[in-house]
Every structure is written in structure tokens, then in C-alpha cells.
Design a protein around this motif. Structure first.
Motif, PDB file in Angstrom:
ATOM      1  N   GLN A 131       0.820  -1.209   0.000  1.00  0.00           N
ATOM      2  CA  GLN A 131       0.000   0.000   0.000  1.00  0.00           C
ATOM      3  C   GLN A 131       0.857   1.263   0.000  1.00  0.00           C
ATOM      4  OE1 GLN A 131      -0.182  -2.611   2.091  1.00  0.00           O
ATOM      5  NE2 GLN A 131      -2.147  -2.679   3.184  1.00  0.00           N
ATOM      6  N   VAL A 137       5.018  -0.202   7.431  1.00  0.00           N
ATOM      7  CA  VAL A 137       3.749   0.507   7.583  1.00  0.00           C
ATOM      8  C   VAL A 137       2.657  -0.187   6.774  1.00  0.00           C
ATOM      9  CG1 VAL A 137       2.549   2.690   7.197  1.00  0.00           C
ATOM     10  CG2 VAL A 137       4.879   2.696   8.102  1.00  0.00           C
ATOM     11  N   SER A 138       3.009  -0.734   5.612  1.00  0.00           N
ATOM     12  CA  SER A 138       2.030  -1.489   4.831  1.00  0.00           C
ATOM     13  C   SER A 138       1.525  -2.686   5.633  1.00  0.00           C
ATOM     14  CB  SER A 138       2.653  -1.957   3.520  1.00  0.00           C
ATOM     15  OG  SER A 138       3.002  -0.862   2.698  1.00  0.00           O
ATOM     16  N   HIS A 141      -0.813  -1.432   8.397  1.00  0.00           N
ATOM     17  CA  HIS A 141      -2.113  -1.120   7.811  1.00  0.00           C
ATOM     18  C   HIS A 141      -2.914  -2.398   7.573  1.00  0.00           C
ATOM     19  CE1 HIS A 141      -4.880  -0.053   4.455  1.00  0.00           C
ATOM     20  NE2 HIS A 141      -4.993   1.076   5.122  1.00  0.00           N
ATOM     21  N   THR A 142      -2.247  -3.428   7.083  1.00  0.00           N
ATOM     22  CA  THR A 142      -2.917  -4.704   6.834  1.00  0.00           C
ATOM     23  C   THR A 142      -3.385  -5.340   8.133  1.00  0.00           C
ATOM     24  OG1 THR A 142      -1.608  -5.083   4.831  1.00  0.00           O
ATOM     25  CG2 THR A 142      -2.600  -7.023   5.878  1.00  0.00           C
ATOM     26  N   ALA A 144      -4.023  -3.865  10.924  1.00  0.00           N
ATOM     27  CA  ALA A 144      -5.023  -3.043  11.601  1.00  0.00           C
ATOM     28  C   ALA A 144      -6.441  -3.490  11.271  1.00  0.00           C
ATOM     29  CB  ALA A 144      -4.839  -1.574  11.235  1.00  0.00           C
ATOM     30  N   ARG A 235      -6.544   6.959  14.756  1.00  0.00           N
ATOM     31  CA  ARG A 235      -7.386   7.203  13.577  1.00  0.00           C
ATOM     32  C   ARG A 235      -7.751   8.680  13.439  1.00  0.00           C
ATOM     33  NH1 ARG A 235     -10.071   2.439  15.787  1.00  0.00           N
ATOM     34  NH2 ARG A 235      -9.421   0.578  14.609  1.00  0.00           N
ATOM     35  N   ARG A 239      -2.617  10.021   9.417  1.00  0.00           N
ATOM     36  CA  ARG A 239      -2.969   9.560   8.078  1.00  0.00           C
ATOM     37  C   ARG A 239      -1.972   8.483   7.672  1.00  0.00           C
ATOM     38  NH1 ARG A 239      -1.622  12.967   4.607  1.00  0.00           N
ATOM     39  NH2 ARG A 239      -2.947  12.246   2.896  1.00  0.00           N
ATOM     40  N   TRP A 240      -2.492   7.341   7.280  1.00  0.00           N
ATOM     41  CA  TRP A 240      -1.624   6.244   6.876  1.00  0.00           C
ATOM     42  C   TRP A 240      -0.663   6.674   5.763  1.00  0.00           C
ATOM     43  CZ3 TRP A 240      -0.903   1.904   9.489  1.00  0.00           C
ATOM     44  CH2 TRP A 240      -1.918   1.434  10.332  1.00  0.00           C
ATOM     45  N   GLU A 241      -1.175   7.483   4.838  1.00  0.00           N
ATOM     46  CA  GLU A 241      -0.343   7.917   3.720  1.00  0.00           C
ATOM     47  C   GLU A 241       0.868   8.717   4.199  1.00  0.00           C
ATOM     48  OE1 GLU A 241      -4.371   6.980   2.493  1.00  0.00           O
ATOM     49  OE2 GLU A 241      -3.583   8.379   4.002  1.00  0.00           O
ATOM     50  N   GLY A 244       3.372   6.227   5.791  1.00  0.00           N
ATOM     51  CA  GLY A 244       3.794   5.176   4.868  1.00  0.00           C
ATOM     52  C   GLY A 244       4.692   5.659   3.752  1.00  0.00           C
TER      53      GLY A 244
END
Length: 389
Positions: A131, A137-138, A141-142, A144, A235, A239-241, A244
């Protein structure tokens, strides 16, 4: 004496003051004895009728531990097991395992299920997620998407949990009323000379700096060794972006999920280097990352390196005195955290490498993360590793 000599003596005195502070602050830290790693293949008592895991059951807030496993990293299994062994009905461990590593990990997972019939862990096995630029971090995210806990603990795969870590960390987090609880760490097993170089960075360079920040200043950082925070707050603020797309996701979390507290609990990590090339590369990667994240603080480290001044002025006796003094202090600091120094000749090598690495970090060159299969030219600029690397 000339003004240069007085300047060098003042520089050396300032460095000595720092090392004495380091000795005091590390000695004042609670340092439990090293934890024995679980024996490979050891089996515990098998209960006759293991009870199924019922998440929660009125036990309060649940905790999910995230453990992304780097590729070909089965040597970390014993460290991960120290977390798995502490799980219960409202504490779980999620492992992110790449599909190609499944054959190695399936026997390990089966052994844990037999050894700890009430353990609460799940393995998410799939191809490496992509991602974001950062594979770790990918994976976070997975994982999570599978996490059930209101509290999240992100922790590197090579960390060893002391007894009762998950229970005590949860209590400390609640009492501190902080936004993020992070954990310092030490190395207590250095079985080779290259591993000792990694050990010296963790025990002698990094640990005192972390503890000084904890005692005397606001903590505006976090460490990948362990970061405990509320999923809901994450959350809201993260921001994940953002995390990441860059190196050092822990630094972003530490600056965003404030206030941050350094835990009173110290974790342990494994020194991974097996060759000098790997050890020096890892050492430079650590240094370069600090240089990118905190350039002013990194520049200030020059105060602790008077050997550079003695060498540049050709005063070898002064340089040898500094090397001997710093080697002794490094040996003492390792002794305080109960890490035997079995290759003492590495200590003067490390003393001379420190200023060289400090100078090198001001030039442009990339750091290599083999586990990520990427090399980074800055906090945000990276590219895949070539086939020959």
C-alpha cells in the motif's frame, strides 16, 4: 599551553561531563536481569481441554500487539514468542508473515499452539503488502484491519518482552494519561565482534540520550521497539499515507500522538549483525536517520567527540587518552545493563568510528534497508534496491 590546547581540554571536559551524566542516569534506571529466550522446540504442559478464546469477556480494554515479520526472519521467533506467551482473552498478537516464509513459520506457530494452549495470536499470511513505500507501515495497515483491541502496541519483531510486559505496560499507560507510551531498549547478548558494534550504539549512544530526554525534557519522539497508544486517537490524528511515504514512522507518531512518555520498562533486542560489513552499514543507517530527523541535535553530538580535535591537531597522546577513557566508559555502561563485553578490542574501534560516521552523515548518500528492499536518500526519497544489492 596554547589556546588550542585549552580549547581541546575544555572540549574533553565537556565530553567527560556527558559521559558521567550517562553513567549516572543509566545506573539509576531499573535494569532487570536478562530474560532467557524460549528454548527452540521446547514444549510446555498441554491442558486436556483448552478453552476457546472469547475476546473481551468483561476484561476491560483489549490490547492488540502488531508484529510484522521481516522476510527470512525466523531467527526472531524466540523474541516474538516472549509476547505470545503473555497473551490472554483480551490481549492478542497479530503476526504479518509473507507467503514465501509460510513453510518456515508454520511449524513454529504449531509449536506455540501446543506450548501455550490459551495463547491468543493470529498469523496473517499473504504476499508482501504494497500500500505504501514502507513495507512495515504497509504491514501495520494490513494488520489493523484484523485488530480487535482498543489499544495498539506496535513493536519490532526482534524485541524481547520482559515478564509481565503487556500487563504492566497497560497499567503504566493508563496511569500516565499520555497519548503514546514508548519503550527504550538495550542489547544484552553480543556474541560476535560485529554484533558488539550494534550493541555499543544501543547501550552507550542511544540509551543515555533517551533517558536524559525522559528525565529533563519533553519527549517528542517514539521508538519502533514499542509504541502503545489508543486506536481511536491514532485514527483521529494520523494519516496512513503520511507515515507510509517516509522513513521513521515512529518519529511521526511520537510528534503527533502527544504527550509521549518513555516507559519505566526496558525492552531487550537482538544484535543482528553477523559480518563487519552488515554491522557498519546498520550503524551508519542509524546515524544517518538521526541526522535527517534531528539535524541540530545531531550536530550537537560533536561535543561528545573530542578525539576528533586531538587527531586533527596531531596530538596523539591526547587522542589515545580520549580513546582509552571512552572505551572504559562504554565498558562500564554495558556492564550496568548486564551485557558482557567479550571482544574488548572493538571498544577503541567504535570510539574512532563515531566521529568518522558523524562527519560522513553530512554528505549525501543513501541508507539501505534490506528488509524493506529499499534504499532511502532522505526522509521521503527512496527507490527499490537493485538486483545486485
Amino acid at each position: 599551553m596554547s589556546p588550542i590546547d585549552w580549547l581541546l581540554l575544555a572540549w574533553t571536559a565537556a565530553a567527560a561531563g556527558w559521559w558521567l551524566l550517562a553513567l549516572w542516569i543509566v545506573a539509576a534506571r531499573r535494569t532487570p536481569h536478562p530474560n532467557p529466550l524460549p528454548a527452540s522446540g521446547a514444549r510446555g504442559h498441554q491442558s486436556e481441554s483448552p478453552l476457546p478464546i472469547q475476546w473481551g469477556e468483561g476484561q476491560g480494554e483489549g490490547l492488540t500487539v502488531f508484529k510484522p515479520i521481516p522476510p527470512r526472519a525466523s531467527r526472531e521467533a524466540a523474541a516474538v514468542e516472549t509476547f505470545v506467551a503473555q497473551t490472554n482473552v483480551n490481549t492478542e498478537v497479530l503476526l504479518g508473515i509473507e507467503t514465501e516464509d509460510e513453510p518456515v513459520w508454520q511449524p513454529i506457530l504449531a509449536g506455540w499452539r501446543e506450548k501455550y494452549p490459551h495463547a491468543n495470536f493470529r498469523a496473517i499470511i499473504q504476499p508482501r503488502p504494497h500500500q505504501f513505500l514502507s513495507p512495515k507501515v504497509s504491514w501495520f495497515h494490513t494488520l489493523a484491519a484484523h485488530a480487535r483491541g482498543e489499544l495498539w502496541l506496535w513493536s519490532d519483531a526482534d524485541m524481547i518482552a520482559p515478564a509481565n510486559l503487556l500487563r504492566d505496560a497497560r497499567a503504566e499507560f493508563a496511569a500516565a494519561r499520555c497519548g503514546l507510551l514508548t519503550f527504550s531498549y538495550v542489547v544484552r547478548r553480543a556474541d560476535s565482534a560485529p554484533a558488539l558494534l550494534e550493541t555499543l550504539f544501543a547501550n552507550v549512544e542511544m540509551l543515555p540520550g533517551i533517558l536524559v530526554c525522559q528525565r529533563f525534557g519533553a519527549v517528542k519522539f517514539a521508538m519502533g521497539s514499542g509504541m502503545l497508544f489508543r486506536a481511536a486517537i491514532f485514527r483521529e490524528r494520523i494519516r496512513w499515507e503520511e507515515i507510509g511515504a517516509r522513513i521513521a514512522d515512529d518519529f511521526v507518531l511520537g510528534n503527533t500522538l502527544t504527550p509521549v512518555k518513555v516507559s519505566d520498562i526496558t525492552l531487550e533486542t537482538l544484535a543482528a549483525a553477523t559480518t563487519w560489513g552488515n554491522a557498519v552499514q546498520h550503524y551508519l543507517r542509524w546515524k544517518k536517520t538521526v541526522r535527517w530527523l534531528r539535524p541540530v541535535g545531531f550536530a550537537g553530538l560533536l561535543v561528545t567527540m573530542p578525539v576528533l580535535g586531538w587527531l586533527l591537531t596531531g596530538q596523539w597522546r591526547g587522542a589515545l587518552g580520549v580513546v582509552a577513557g571512552e572505551s572504559l566508559l562504554a565498558w562500564l555502561l554495558c556492564g550496568i545493563v548486564r551485557c558482557p563485553v567479550r571482544q574488548p578490542w572493538v571498544l577503541p574501534v567504535w570510539t574512532l568510528l563515531r566521529p568518522v560516521a558523524w562527519l560522513a552523515c553530512w554528505f549525501r548518500w543513501p541508507v539501505v534497508f534490506r528488509s524493506q528492499r529499499r534504499k532511502w536518500w532522505s526522509l521521503y526519497e527512496s527507490e527499490p534496491l537493485g538486483e545486485n544489492l
